[in-house]
Motif scaffolding. Structure first.
Motif, PDB file in Angstrom:
ATOM      1  N   ASP A  64       0.852  -1.198   0.000  1.00  0.00           N
ATOM      2  CA  ASP A  64       0.000   0.000   0.000  1.00  0.00           C
ATOM      3  C   ASP A  64       0.884   1.243   0.000  1.00  0.00           C
ATOM      4  O   ASP A  64       0.871   2.032   0.934  1.00  0.00           O
ATOM      5  CB  ASP A  64      -0.934   0.005   1.213  1.00  0.00           C
ATOM      6  N   ILE A  65       1.669   1.379  -1.049  1.00  0.00           N
ATOM      7  CA  ILE A  65       2.657   2.460  -1.104  1.00  0.00           C
ATOM      8  C   ILE A  65       2.015   3.844  -1.036  1.00  0.00           C
ATOM      9  O   ILE A  65       2.623   4.796  -0.569  1.00  0.00           O
ATOM     10  CB  ILE A  65       3.580   2.315  -2.337  1.00  0.00           C
ATOM     11  N   GLU A  66       0.790   3.942  -1.467  1.00  0.00           N
ATOM     12  CA  GLU A  66       0.098   5.238  -1.442  1.00  0.00           C
ATOM     13  C   GLU A  66      -0.155   5.718  -0.009  1.00  0.00           C
ATOM     14  O   GLU A  66      -0.057   6.913   0.269  1.00  0.00           O
ATOM     15  CB  GLU A  66      -1.224   5.140  -2.212  1.00  0.00           C
ATOM     16  N   HIS A  67      -0.471   4.780   0.904  1.00  0.00           N
ATOM     17  CA  HIS A  67      -0.885   5.188   2.259  1.00  0.00           C
ATOM     18  C   HIS A  67      -0.034   4.632   3.399  1.00  0.00           C
ATOM     19  O   HIS A  67      -0.045   5.195   4.486  1.00  0.00           O
ATOM     20  CB  HIS A  67      -2.350   4.805   2.488  1.00  0.00           C
ATOM     21  N   ALA A  68       0.666   3.531   3.189  1.00  0.00           N
ATOM     22  CA  ALA A  68       1.457   2.915   4.260  1.00  0.00           C
ATOM     23  C   ALA A  68       2.698   3.749   4.573  1.00  0.00           C
ATOM     24  O   ALA A  68       3.255   4.410   3.704  1.00  0.00           O
ATOM     25  CB  ALA A  68       1.862   1.499   3.856  1.00  0.00           C
ATOM     26  N   ARG A  69       3.103   3.701   5.832  1.00  0.00           N
ATOM     27  CA  ARG A  69       4.322   4.384   6.248  1.00  0.00           C
ATOM     28  C   ARG A  69       4.974   3.627   7.409  1.00  0.00           C
ATOM     29  O   ARG A  69       5.097   4.145   8.517  1.00  0.00           O
ATOM     30  CB  ARG A  69       4.071   5.847   6.586  1.00  0.00           C
ATOM     31  N   PRO A  70       5.389   2.387   7.136  1.00  0.00           N
ATOM     32  CA  PRO A  70       5.987   1.573   8.199  1.00  0.00           C
ATOM     33  C   PRO A  70       7.307   2.144   8.719  1.00  0.00           C
ATOM     34  O   PRO A  70       7.743   1.786   9.807  1.00  0.00           O
ATOM     35  CB  PRO A  70       6.197   0.208   7.539  1.00  0.00           C
ATOM     36  N   HIS A  71       7.893   3.044   7.978  1.00  0.00           N
ATOM     37  CA  HIS A  71       9.142   3.696   8.397  1.00  0.00           C
ATOM     38  C   HIS A  71       8.880   4.898   9.304  1.00  0.00           C
ATOM     39  O   HIS A  71       9.796   5.437   9.896  1.00  0.00           O
ATOM     40  CB  HIS A  71       9.956   4.131   7.181  1.00  0.00           C
TER      41      HIS A  71
END
Length: 190
Positions: free
Chosen positions: A105-112
């Protein structure tokens, strides 16, 4: 109107390191790079820069913009995506499950813990709207691969996640032209 987007030249950091907003220097002398870039743009018949270069505040872009023009427009909205806890780490040292979650979910995910693609694109497109929407003269930009790809996706009406896969070399030129309200790609990675 022409929009000339240039990815910064090679940086002085090991290959394979995530350095989004980490402020790393250019590998080569900025004045030599400016001369070579001017010669390349001339050979490609890129429109002349008459209003000063627009650039990310990160030194790999700002120093070159300042070497090219005494009237550089430095704007934080042109900085690369912020990768949070991944900044300065080798990509192969980051937990694969975290990278997979991001890719899913590159548009919304931010695991970093940094920006997601939507946040990043929002600030880049805010710069574009303010600087380019109602303009006829050419705009020249020194920025990062992510910035160039987000703008390319916007101008060409394609999905951002697809444009993120496009190859763009250090120093690569992406030149767009607006004709009768439509954006055309003149050159990619020139």
């Amino acid at each position: 109107m022409d929009l000339v987007l240039i990815r910064h030249p090679e940086v002085a950091i090991e290959a394979g390191v995530c350095y989004g907003q980490t402020d790393v220097p250019l590998r080569c002398d900025v004045h030599d790079l400016a001369g070579k870039l001017n010669a390349r743009m001339h050979a490609l018949n890129v429109p002349a820069c008459t209003d000063g270069w627009h650039a990310s505040p990160l030194q790999r872009c700002a120093t070159l913009a300042q070497a090219l023009s005494s009237d550089a427009h430095i704007d934080a909205r042109l900085a690369e995506m912020h990768f949070g806890a991944w900044e300065g780490r080798a990509w192969d040292s980051i937990d694969c499950a975290l990278i997979d979650a991001w890719a899913a979910d590159i548009e919304h995910a931010r695991p970093h813990g940094g920006e997601n693609l939507a946040q990043f694109a929002g600030r880049v497109l805010a710069w574009f709207g303010e600087t380019c929407e109602n303009r006829d003269e050419a705009v020249h930009v020194l920025a990062h691969a992510g910035v160039v790809r987000v703008l390319a996706a916007h101008l060409l009406g394609i999905a951002r996640e697809n444009a993120l896969q496009w190859p763009l070399d250090f120093g690569g030129i992406a030149w767009f032209r607006r004709v009768r309200g439509e954006w055309l790609l003149v050159r990619w990675n020139a």
